[in-house]
Enzyme design. Structure first.
Site, PDB file in Angstrom:
ATOM      1  N   TYR A  64     -11.058  -0.763 -18.324  1.00  0.00           N
ATOM      2  CA  TYR A  64     -11.449   0.570 -17.865  1.00  0.00           C
ATOM      3  C   TYR A  64     -12.944   0.576 -17.597  1.00  0.00           C
ATOM      4  O   TYR A  64     -13.718  -0.003 -18.375  1.00  0.00           O
ATOM      5  CB  TYR A  64     -11.124   1.631 -18.926  1.00  0.00           C
ATOM      6  CG  TYR A  64      -9.936   2.460 -18.525  1.00  0.00           C
ATOM      7  CD1 TYR A  64      -9.971   3.218 -17.351  1.00  0.00           C
ATOM      8  CD2 TYR A  64      -8.774   2.477 -19.292  1.00  0.00           C
ATOM      9  CE1 TYR A  64      -8.880   3.980 -16.967  1.00  0.00           C
ATOM     10  CE2 TYR A  64      -7.678   3.237 -18.900  1.00  0.00           C
ATOM     11  CZ  TYR A  64      -7.733   3.987 -17.734  1.00  0.00           C
ATOM     12  OH  TYR A  64      -6.667   4.730 -17.335  1.00  0.00           O
ATOM     13  N   GLU A  66     -14.740   3.633 -15.970  1.00  0.00           N
ATOM     14  CA  GLU A  66     -15.127   4.885 -15.308  1.00  0.00           C
ATOM     15  C   GLU A  66     -16.638   5.045 -15.344  1.00  0.00           C
ATOM     16  O   GLU A  66     -17.288   4.692 -16.332  1.00  0.00           O
ATOM     17  CB  GLU A  66     -14.421   6.059 -15.987  1.00  0.00           C
ATOM     18  CG  GLU A  66     -12.936   6.044 -15.667  1.00  0.00           C
ATOM     19  CD  GLU A  66     -12.139   7.122 -16.363  1.00  0.00           C
ATOM     20  OE1 GLU A  66     -12.732   7.949 -17.074  1.00  0.00           O
ATOM     21  OE2 GLU A  66     -10.913   7.115 -16.199  1.00  0.00           O
ATOM     22  N   ASP A 241     -14.000   7.698   9.906  1.00  0.00           N
ATOM     23  CA  ASP A 241     -13.045   6.862   9.181  1.00  0.00           C
ATOM     24  C   ASP A 241     -12.834   5.617  10.038  1.00  0.00           C
ATOM     25  O   ASP A 241     -12.140   5.654  11.055  1.00  0.00           O
ATOM     26  CB  ASP A 241     -11.741   7.653   9.006  1.00  0.00           C
ATOM     27  CG  ASP A 241     -10.653   6.845   8.307  1.00  0.00           C
ATOM     28  OD1 ASP A 241     -10.801   5.614   8.187  1.00  0.00           O
ATOM     29  OD2 ASP A 241      -9.655   7.457   7.896  1.00  0.00           O
ATOM     30  N   THR A 270     -10.791   1.403   4.897  1.00  0.00           N
ATOM     31  CA  THR A 270     -10.012   0.555   4.001  1.00  0.00           C
ATOM     32  C   THR A 270     -10.631  -0.829   4.087  1.00  0.00           C
ATOM     33  O   THR A 270     -11.433  -1.111   4.992  1.00  0.00           O
ATOM     34  CB  THR A 270      -8.532   0.480   4.426  1.00  0.00           C
ATOM     35  OG1 THR A 270      -8.475   0.120   5.800  1.00  0.00           O
ATOM     36  CG2 THR A 270      -7.824   1.803   4.210  1.00  0.00           C
ATOM     37  N   LYS A 273      -7.568  -4.040   6.441  1.00  0.00           N
ATOM     38  CA  LYS A 273      -7.052  -4.116   7.817  1.00  0.00           C
ATOM     39  C   LYS A 273      -7.851  -5.189   8.566  1.00  0.00           C
ATOM     40  O   LYS A 273      -7.810  -6.339   8.176  1.00  0.00           O
ATOM     41  CB  LYS A 273      -7.128  -2.740   8.469  1.00  0.00           C
ATOM     42  CG  LYS A 273      -6.238  -1.693   7.760  1.00  0.00           C
ATOM     43  CD  LYS A 273      -6.177  -0.394   8.534  1.00  0.00           C
ATOM     44  CE  LYS A 273      -5.219   0.604   7.928  1.00  0.00           C
ATOM     45  NZ  LYS A 273      -5.821   1.428   6.873  1.00  0.00           N
ATOM     46  N   ARG A 279      -6.262  -4.868  -0.574  1.00  0.00           N
ATOM     47  CA  ARG A 279      -5.914  -3.482  -0.306  1.00  0.00           C
ATOM     48  C   ARG A 279      -6.877  -2.587  -1.081  1.00  0.00           C
ATOM     49  O   ARG A 279      -7.017  -2.736  -2.297  1.00  0.00           O
ATOM     50  CB  ARG A 279      -4.502  -3.172  -0.793  1.00  0.00           C
ATOM     51  CG  ARG A 279      -3.424  -3.979  -0.151  1.00  0.00           C
ATOM     52  CD  ARG A 279      -2.092  -3.337  -0.362  1.00  0.00           C
ATOM     53  NE  ARG A 279      -1.996  -2.162   0.466  1.00  0.00           N
ATOM     54  CZ  ARG A 279      -1.690  -2.191   1.767  1.00  0.00           C
ATOM     55  NH1 ARG A 279      -1.416  -3.315   2.358  1.00  0.00           N
ATOM     56  NH2 ARG A 279      -1.650  -1.082   2.470  1.00  0.00           N
TER      57      ARG A 279
HETATM   58  N1  DSN Z   1      -0.911   2.884   7.352  1.00  0.00           N
HETATM   59  C1  DSN Z   1      -2.133   2.684   8.083  1.00  0.00           C
HETATM   60  C2  DSN Z   1      -1.868   2.416   9.522  1.00  0.00           C
HETATM   61  O1  DSN Z   1      -0.901   1.752   9.771  1.00  0.00           O
HETATM   62  O2  DSN Z   1      -2.611   2.827  10.381  1.00  0.00           O
HETATM   63  C3  DSN Z   1      -3.072   3.791   7.910  1.00  0.00           C
HETATM   64  O3  DSN Z   1      -2.542   4.789   7.152  1.00  0.00           O
END
Ligand code: DSN
Length: 478
Positions: A64, A66, A241, A270, A273, A279
């Site tokens: 933990y 925090e 974003d 994120t 990607k 992730r």
């Molecule tokens: N699930 C992702 C996408 O495929 O764009 C974003 O939420």
């Protein structure tokens, strides 16, 4: 790293897991086989490096932590401090940001952190000041009641879902839509492109607290300098974003007006990607919002995931290497080759092509819904996902589009020639698939007819295409 070391690491891990629950070890092994054998064109997926994957599987998971680096609510966080500080440092250097918060567990979490940082800065802080209070706990019941109302009565302007925006940008099924009064800007019906004059007009009329840019299914670049000017003209906080295209920003494919970091007040992403990490999520901002962003936990996040922050540090270190820029530019080159191959064969693409990592095919010209096309492609060994197109008559479930992206196949090493073959395979499947009918003879939006011999043939061809580009060649589980 030697092939031997990586194989040994994964083999040993599976052996240890197998001794406890063999079905989990089998599922992990099967997942690798499936990923190796499929032509993965999901625009939001990738393949993280063995180092990134291994950084997640360890005892950091037990801790933990925090709080923030050097300021924790738990004792014994010195090693978590090390990896969190490293991940943040790599993120700042990679993106040229003054502050990075690497605790968010996902993209939605990163967006929630950003929304609440903005609300804290723009709504809560002035209310505290007015009440001459230092902390929300010091407010009277009446002032607290008023503040809660005010926090829940703010406006957000973001890209519409069917134009490629994201659910977390203020849409009702998501918490963001319940928090904000939301309006959307779309794309020009003739070109499929963002019409900045219309965004400016919508901002003038609606006067949002937050203007959001960013997308999950828009195949073009966004001019963030213009978007910032629009935000400034109405006193909005400008949030980007960049979850989908963070790898293209990191790899310096998106620069100048198309790099969100110098233009936005706050940027979320994120890490898994096009950025090719574990992730997770991340927030970048300037000094004005840094303190509020750092309150993400416990504001909207549970305790940070130190094992994932360790993996973020590894992946961000990888993204700072010169070969990542080459990878990022190959992602776009491949997407453009795929788009050109599809257009040459008669496919109808939203905006006619792409500037980024994704292509959106309007499959209605093949007489199909997105759902029928997605399944027919899957039968043929091609993994994609259905997606709405602008003004989609089939809605968000059946859709009229197929979204395809190149980050994963580019990681495997496929190039523009293979993208042309991929375009041929996709076109063949779509061209040879017919819409199906329900039992009562009415047209179905889900059923389809595809000769299994064609699906088998395409599947074999897709497999052959991949044989020259093994996935995780350094990992041999046999
Ligand atoms: N699930 C992702 C996408 O495929 O764009 C974003 O939420």
């Amino acid at each position: 790293m030697s092939r031997n070391a990586e194989s040994t690491a994964f083999r040993s891990a599976l052996e240890v897991i197998r001794a406890v629950e063999p079905r989990v070890a089998d599922a992990i092994g099967a997942e690798l086989t499936d990923q190796r054998e499929s032509l993965k064109l999901i625009a939001s997926e990738n393949y993280a490096s063995p180092a990134t994957l291994l950084a997640m599987g360890n005892w950091f998971s037990d801790k933990y932590a925090e709080g923030t680096v050097g300021r924790r609510f738990y004792a014994g966080c010195q090693n978590v401090d090390t990896v969190e500080a490293l991940a943040a440092e790599h993120a700042r250097e990679l993106f040229g940001a003054s502050h990075a918060y690497v605790q968010p567990h996902s993209g939605i979490d990163a967006n929630l952190v950003a929304f609440w940082a903005i609300l804290a800065d723009r709504v809560e802080a002035p209310a505290l000041k007015r009440a001459q209070a230092r902390h929300v706990n010091d407010l009277t019941e009446a002032d607290w009641f008023t503040l809660r109302r005010e926090l829940g009565d703010q406006r957000m302007l973001g890209m519409s879902l069917d134009a490629g925006g994201h659910l977390t940008h203020g849409f009702r099924p998501n918490i963001s839509g319940k928090m904000f009064d939301q309006r959307s800007y779309g794309t020009d019906p003739a070109t499929g492109l963002i019409d900045y004059d219309k965004v400016a007009a919508a901002a003038r009329e609606f006067k949002p607290l937050i203007l959001v840019a960013g997308y999950s299914a828009y195949p073009r670049k966004v001019n963030f300098r213009i978007m910032r000017e629009i935000a400034d003209s109405v006193g909005a906080t400008f949030m980007v974003d960049m979850a989908h295209f963070a790898g293209l920003v990191a790899g310096k494919v998106f620069t100048g007006d198309f790099d969100p970091v110098p233009h936005a007040h706050i940027v979320t992403t994120t890490t898994h990607k096009s950025l090719r990490g574990p992730r997770g999520g991340m927030v970048l901002c300037g000094p004005e919002l840094a303190d509020q962003v750092d309150r993400g936990c416990p504001m909207v996040l549970g305790g940070p995931l130190p094992h994932v922050m360790a993996a973020k540090a590894v992946a961000l270190a990888e993204a700072r290497r010169p070969d990542f820029a080459d990878y990022a530019s190959r992602i776009v080159g491949n997407a453009q080759a795929l788009a050109e191959g599809l257009v040459r064969r008669g496919a109808n693409l939203v905006t006619g092509g792409t500037d980024n990592h994704l292509v959106l095919i309007d499959v209605s010209s093949y007489g199909l819904t997105g759902r029928q096309a997605e399944q027919a492609l899957l039968d043929s060994g091609i993994v994609t996902n259905r997606n709405a197109v602008p003004q989609d008559p089939n809605g968000a479930w059946y859709t009229s589009g197929i979204r395809i992206g190149t980050p994963a196949l580019t990681t495997r090493g496929l190039g523009t020639a293979e993208m042309d073959t991929t375009a041929e395979l996709i076109h063949t499947v779509l061209d040879r698939t017919a819409p199906g009918a329900n039992a009562d003879g009415t047209p179905s939006k889900a059923k389809y007819v595809l000769d299994p011999a064609i699906a088998d043939k395409v599947s074999r061809q897709a497999g052959e295409l991949l044989t020259g580009y093994p996935l995780y060649p350094s990992v041999d589980l046999a």
